[in-house]
Design an enzyme around this catalytic site. Structure first.
Site, PDB file in Angstrom:
ATOM      1  CE  LYS A 156      -9.242  -0.606   3.865  1.00 27.55           C
ATOM      2  NZ  LYS A 156      -8.001  -0.458   3.038  1.00 27.55           N
ATOM      3  CE1 TYR A 186      -3.850  -1.191  11.717  1.00 24.52           C
ATOM      4  CE2 TYR A 186      -4.263   1.166  11.605  1.00 24.52           C
ATOM      5  CZ  TYR A 186      -4.470  -0.109  11.124  1.00 24.52           C
ATOM      6  OH  TYR A 186      -5.294  -0.312  10.052  1.00 24.52           O
ATOM      7  CD  GLN A 215      -7.969 -27.707 -12.684  1.00 22.58           C
ATOM      8  OE1 GLN A 215      -8.751 -27.012 -12.075  1.00 22.58           O
ATOM      9  NE2 GLN A 215      -8.317 -28.885 -13.169  1.00 22.58           N
ATOM     10  CE  LYS A 216      -3.072 -33.230 -16.360  1.00 16.04           C
ATOM     11  NZ  LYS A 216      -3.633 -34.445 -16.924  1.00 16.04           N
ATOM     12  CG  ASP A 258      -5.481   0.566   0.907  1.00 13.84           C
ATOM     13  OD1 ASP A 258      -5.270  -0.654   0.916  1.00 13.84           O
ATOM     14  OD2 ASP A 258      -5.541   1.251   1.947  1.00 13.84           O
ATOM     15  NE  ARG A 318     -10.607   5.248  13.119  1.00 11.11           N
ATOM     16  CZ  ARG A 318      -9.930   6.378  12.899  1.00 11.11           C
ATOM     17  NH1 ARG A 318      -8.625   6.401  13.064  1.00 11.11           N
ATOM     18  NH2 ARG A 318     -10.553   7.469  12.534  1.00 11.11           N
ATOM     19  N   GLY A 331      18.494  -5.918   0.351  1.00  5.97           N
ATOM     20  CA  GLY A 331      18.617  -7.206  -0.339  1.00  5.97           C
ATOM     21  C   GLY A 331      17.336  -8.000  -0.486  1.00  5.97           C
ATOM     22  CG  ASP A 364      -1.764   1.174   1.425  1.00  5.53           C
ATOM     23  OD1 ASP A 364      -1.581   2.169   0.699  1.00  5.53           O
ATOM     24  OD2 ASP A 364      -2.648   1.116   2.298  1.00  5.53           O
ATOM     25  CE  LYS A 379      -5.289  -6.465  10.878  1.00  6.49           C
ATOM     26  NZ  LYS A 379      -4.951  -6.342  12.300  1.00  6.49           N
TER      27      LYS A 379
HETATM   28  P1  13P Z   1      -5.135  -0.376   5.031  1.00  4.49           P
HETATM   29  O1  13P Z   1      -4.362  -1.293   5.916  1.00  4.49           O
HETATM   30  O2  13P Z   1      -5.769  -1.113   3.888  1.00  4.49           O
HETATM   31  O3  13P Z   1      -4.289   0.770   4.571  1.00  4.49           O
HETATM   32  O4  13P Z   1      -6.344   0.206   5.841  1.00  4.49           O
HETATM   33  C1  13P Z   1      -6.054   0.910   6.991  1.00  4.49           C
HETATM   34  C2  13P Z   1      -7.219   1.451   7.740  1.00  4.49           C
HETATM   35  O5  13P Z   1      -7.006   1.901   8.829  1.00  4.49           O
HETATM   36  C3  13P Z   1      -8.569   1.416   7.193  1.00  4.49           C
HETATM   37  O6  13P Z   1      -9.507   1.937   8.107  1.00  4.49           O
HETATM   38  P1  13P Z   2     -12.837 -30.766 -17.573  1.00  3.52           P
HETATM   39  O1  13P Z   2     -13.428 -32.112 -17.855  1.00  3.52           O
HETATM   40  O2  13P Z   2     -13.691 -29.618 -18.101  1.00  3.52           O
HETATM   41  O3  13P Z   2     -11.410 -30.658 -17.932  1.00  3.52           O
HETATM   42  O4  13P Z   2     -12.868 -30.560 -15.955  1.00  3.52           O
HETATM   43  C1  13P Z   2     -12.229 -31.492 -15.155  1.00  3.52           C
HETATM   44  C2  13P Z   2     -12.184 -31.106 -13.740  1.00  3.52           C
HETATM   45  O5  13P Z   2     -11.468 -31.714 -12.976  1.00  3.52           O
HETATM   46  C3  13P Z   2     -12.976 -29.981 -13.207  1.00  3.52           C
HETATM   47  O6  13P Z   2     -12.894 -29.898 -11.821  1.00  3.52           O
HETATM   48 MG    MG Z   3      -4.067   2.130   3.261  1.00  2.00          MG
HETATM   49 MG    MG Z   4      -4.860  -2.096   2.307  1.00  6.88          MG
END
Ligand code: 13P
Ligand code: 13P
Ligand code: MG
Ligand code: MG
Length: 369
Positions: free
Chosen positions: A132, A231, A244-245, A52, A268, A103, A12, A234
């Site tokens: 949030k 603080y 898959q697979k 954000d 907050r 680094g 952010d 967040k």
């Molecule tokens: P963020 O951690 O997304 O910046 O939000 C902080 C906040 O205090 C929202 O009320």
């Molecule tokens: P398809 O047969 O469309 O490839 O989907 C297989 C599958 O595992 C969906 O969860």
């Molecule tokens: Mg923020």
């Molecule tokens: Mg945020």
């Protein structure tokens, strides 16, 4: 088979109108920086926001924790912060807590999720971004998707999936070095549950297939107050999940998000709210929330990304969002009371501690019995 690294680095660095969303110019600055300065270093990239927070997804061959990749993203965020300041955005540079790059951006504020993969013939993966809330918000969805056949039908239907998964869980209250435990599902699911219920302290860092040993999940674990000592916002997390697979299907990974569990981070960073699954580039509104999570699906070949598929942009999730809004209303009716606001242990980094200190002086021990 090519080894490719997928890296998400997220921060952010400023927002329009409070903690709502980054400006277009800010997003473009970060995006252009990565495209220009990343030439010859990265293979491909995607830059987007959830609330954000700006997330940079890059593909490259440098492996995780590579100083050049981390510096590229850090510098992109610095360039963005300059623009955020010039536009008067709120919280410019909010997550860049350390002034000199050393680094690796881990421990400097940004969230990081990376994995090096032995590329499969088809390589579908998911990029989660939440706002949030905190890294522990992924605990329940990951637990259910990797251990519970009520969400993961593959645990019944696919022999490789049925072999289970290894969870690597981090104690994020330990700040000197990484403190982790490895637990095996299904044998140790009760132990896994015992830890993951405590979202502020124990966080899933990664998950591995027991059939092949391959990494399936990489999730970010940064807790900002542990770095800043107060603080500052967040710890809005990011996560990579391959699907898959021999891994859970994309829909199985998404399935638990239907529950919209209560998570920390609303207003907050001090309240609980349901975790609402949202479309890509969603902004924030009501009571600085509720907590939101987006999920973009990609495929990649030798590091080249497809366009993203927006997994929560579907009529099914409109219904889930409506439910989450109703749950949010229910919780907001009780304002600061009880479970609506976080416990004091989580608020100890906020200004409420000064109030408590002042009030402490006015407490009296009653004489007599
Ligand atoms: P963020 O951690 O997304 O910046 O939000 C902080 C906040 O205090 C929202 O009320
Ligand atoms: P398809 O047969 O469309 O490839 O989907 C297989 C599958 O595992 C969906 O969860
Ligand atoms: Mg923020
Ligand atoms: Mg945020």
């Amino acid at each position: 088979m090519a080894k490719i690294t997928l890296s998400i680095i997220k921060a952010d660095i400023g927002s329009i109108g409070g903690h709502i969303k980054p400006s277009q110019k800010l997003l473009e600055t970060v995006s252009n920086y990565i495209k220009e300065k990343g030439r010859g270093l990265i293979i491909d990239s995607y830059i987007g926001h959830t609330g954000d927070d700006i997330a940079i997804l890059t593909t490259h061959k440098k492996g995780p924790s590579n100083p050049k990749i981390h510096k590229l993203c850090w510098d992109a965020f610095l360039a963005g912060t300059k623009i955020a300041k010039s536009q008067g955005l709120y919280g410019a540079g909010q997550d860049l807590l350390v002034s000199a790059f050393s680094g690796n951006v881990k421990g400097m504020g940004p969230q990081v999720a990376e994995m090096e993969i032995e590329e499969r013939p088809a390589e579908p993966f998911l990029m989660f971004m939440a706002d949030k809330t905190e890294p522990g918000a992924f605990n329940l969805p990951l637990y259910l998707a990797f251990t519970d056949p009520m969400h993961n039908a593959g645990l019944i239907l696919s022999p490789k999936v049925k072999e289970g998964f290894k969870f690597v869980i981090m104690d994020v209250s330990y700040t000197k070095v990484d403190k982790i435990i490895e637990l095996k599902a299904p044998e140790e699911i009760y132990d896994i549950a015992a830890l993951l219920r405590d979202t502020g302290r124990f966080v899933v860092e990664s998950i591995f297939s027991r059939a092949s040993g391959e990494q399936v999940v990489s999730a970010s674990t940064t807790r900002l107050h542990n770095i800043a000592g107060k603080y500052v916002g967040k710890d809005d997390p990011v996560m990579l999940v391959r699907t898959q697979k021999d891994f859970p299907a994309t829909g199985e990974i998404l399935s638990p998000y239907t529950i919209t569990p209560l998570v920390a981070g609303f207003m907050r960073g001090s309240h609980n709210s349901p975790l609402m699954p949202v479309k890509k580039n969603t902004s924030i509104s009501f009571f600085d929330g509720p907590a939101i999570v987006s999920c973009l699906a990609f495929c990649e070949k030798e590091g080249k990304l497809t366009e993203s598929a927006d997994t929560f942009d579907h009529p099914y999730w409109d219904y889930v969002r409506e439910q989450a809004a109703q749950e949010t209303q229910e919780l907001r009716r009780q304002g600061f009371f009880g479970a609506a606001m976080l416990p004091m242990s989580e608020l100890e980094y906020t200004g409420v501690m000064e109030t408590l200190k002042e009030l402490e002086k006015r407490f009296k021990i009653r004489k007599g019995r």
